[in-house]
Design an enzyme around this catalytic site. Structure first.
Site, PDB file in Angstrom:
ATOM      1  N   PRO A   9       0.794  -1.229   0.000  1.00 47.38           N
ATOM      2  CG  PRO A   9      -0.097  -1.067   2.145  1.00 47.38           C
ATOM      3  CD  PRO A   9       0.572  -2.034   1.216  1.00 47.38           C
ATOM      4  CG  ASN A  10      -0.121   4.369   1.312  1.00 51.26           C
ATOM      5  OD1 ASN A  10      -1.041   5.057   0.883  1.00 51.26           O
ATOM      6  ND2 ASN A  10      -0.204   3.717   2.464  1.00 51.26           N
ATOM      7  NE  ARG A  17       4.019   6.483   1.386  1.00 45.83           N
ATOM      8  CZ  ARG A  17       4.328   5.275   1.804  1.00 45.83           C
ATOM      9  NH1 ARG A  17       4.820   4.401   0.970  1.00 45.83           N
ATOM     10  NH2 ARG A  17       4.110   4.938   3.046  1.00 45.83           N
ATOM     11  CE1 TYR A  22       8.873   5.078   2.440  1.00 44.40           C
ATOM     12  CE2 TYR A  22       7.347   6.924   2.666  1.00 44.40           C
ATOM     13  CZ  TYR A  22       7.838   5.712   3.114  1.00 44.40           C
ATOM     14  OH  TYR A  22       7.303   5.130   4.230  1.00 44.40           O
ATOM     15  CG  ASN A  73       8.444  -2.015   0.010  1.00 41.47           C
ATOM     16  OD1 ASN A  73       7.898  -2.116   1.108  1.00 41.47           O
ATOM     17  ND2 ASN A  73       9.048  -0.905  -0.381  1.00 41.47           N
ATOM     18  CB  ALA A  76       1.737  -0.016   6.339  1.00 44.61           C
ATOM     19  CG  HIS A  79       5.743  -2.101   9.982  1.00 43.25           C
ATOM     20  ND1 HIS A  79       7.072  -2.462  10.000  1.00 43.25           N
ATOM     21  CD2 HIS A  79       5.650  -1.092   9.053  1.00 43.25           C
ATOM     22  CE1 HIS A  79       7.749  -1.699   9.151  1.00 43.25           C
ATOM     23  NE2 HIS A  79       6.903  -0.863   8.562  1.00 43.25           N
ATOM     24  CD  GLU A  97      11.148  -7.497   5.306  1.00 38.59           C
ATOM     25  OE1 GLU A  97      11.491  -8.602   5.805  1.00 38.59           O
ATOM     26  OE2 GLU A  97      10.710  -6.550   5.980  1.00 38.59           O
ATOM     27  CG  HIS A  99      11.253  -2.262   4.200  1.00 39.22           C
ATOM     28  ND1 HIS A  99       9.878  -2.221   4.075  1.00 39.22           N
ATOM     29  CD2 HIS A  99      11.556  -3.430   4.790  1.00 39.22           C
ATOM     30  CE1 HIS A  99       9.381  -3.327   4.593  1.00 39.22           C
ATOM     31  NE2 HIS A  99      10.372  -4.089   5.032  1.00 39.22           N
ATOM     32  CB  ILE A 100      12.123   2.863  -0.322  1.00 41.06           C
ATOM     33  CG1 ILE A 100      11.592   2.045  -1.513  1.00 41.06           C
ATOM     34  CG2 ILE A 100      12.731   4.191  -0.762  1.00 41.06           C
ATOM     35  CD1 ILE A 100      10.364   2.646  -2.173  1.00 41.06           C
ATOM     36  NE  ARG A 106      10.209   6.375   8.046  1.00 43.15           N
ATOM     37  CZ  ARG A 106       9.230   6.092   7.186  1.00 43.15           C
ATOM     38  NH1 ARG A 106       9.371   5.080   6.339  1.00 43.15           N
ATOM     39  NH2 ARG A 106       8.126   6.814   7.168  1.00 43.15           N
TER      40      ARG A 106
HETATM   41  C1  DQA Z   1       8.343   1.091   3.462  1.00 39.23           C
HETATM   42  C2  DQA Z   1       8.506   1.328   4.974  1.00 39.23           C
HETATM   43  C3  DQA Z   1       7.186   1.080   5.683  1.00 39.23           C
HETATM   44  O1  DQA Z   1       7.347   1.326   7.079  1.00 39.23           O
HETATM   45  C4  DQA Z   1       6.117   2.003   5.158  1.00 39.23           C
HETATM   46  O2  DQA Z   1       4.875   1.714   5.768  1.00 39.23           O
HETATM   47  C5  DQA Z   1       6.013   2.005   3.677  1.00 39.23           C
HETATM   48  C6  DQA Z   1       7.221   1.906   2.872  1.00 39.23           C
HETATM   49  C7  DQA Z   1       9.633   1.466   2.699  1.00 39.23           C
HETATM   50  O3  DQA Z   1       9.754   1.041   1.553  1.00 39.23           O
HETATM   51  O4  DQA Z   1      10.472   2.182   3.226  1.00 39.23           O
HETATM   52  O5  DQA Z   1       4.924   2.181   3.125  1.00 39.23           O
HETATM   53  O6  DQA Z   1       8.102  -0.293   3.249  1.00 39.23           O
END
Ligand code: DQA
Length: 144
Positions: A9-10, A17, A22, A73, A76, A79, A97, A99-100, A106
């Protein structure tokens, strides 16, 4: 056999965003980067993004059924989603896995991943460069 690059998501809003977190790379740029890397490696790559957890779980089942390597990826869901974790537990081919952002730098809730213990490897905090790195590792560790 195609590597599935699955985004949660997102992530479709990359570039728009929170660019301070990011970066300015758009989702379309990310897709192009993964496809270009796949072409360089001779590795077919399919890139997808969804905001719907059930759709992501369906894609993970597809990867399990076809023994496809995965770059995930889960955003959210990483978590808090036991359902995504249980789908990852069914994967049979290597998976990474990604994460950007550096989730460990954080909010505290981002430091825990339900997925990392299942993944072959985890790449965090290297921006979108984490995706081509994951694809290169998969190219070296996947039977063709
Ligand atoms: C993310 C890190 C996550 O905590 C966050 O909810 C994201 C992006 C990252 O790529 O850094 O949506 O997965």
């Amino acid at each position: 056999m195609s590597v599935l690059v699955l985004n949660g998501p997102n992530l479709g809003r990359l570039g728009l965003r929170e660019p301070e977190v990011y970066g300015s790379t758009t989702y379309a740029d990310l897709v192009a980067l993964c496809e270009r890397t796949g072409a360089e490696l001779g590795l077919p790559v399919t890139v997808r993004q969804t905001d719907h957890e059930g759709e992501m779980i369906g894609w993970l089942h597809e990867a399990a059924d076809t023994s496809s390597p995965v770059v995930l990826n889960a955003a959210a869901w990483t978590h808090y989603s036991i359902a995504v974790r249980d789908a990852c537990a069914q994967l049979t081919a290597p998976w990474v896995e990604v994460h950007i952002s550096n989730v460990h730098r954080r909010e505290a809730f981002r430091s825990h991943s339900h997925l990392s213990a299942l993944a072959d490897g985890v790449i965090v905090g290297l921006g979108v460069s984490g995706y081509p790195l994951a694809l290169r590792w998969l190219a070296e560790h996947t039977a063709s």
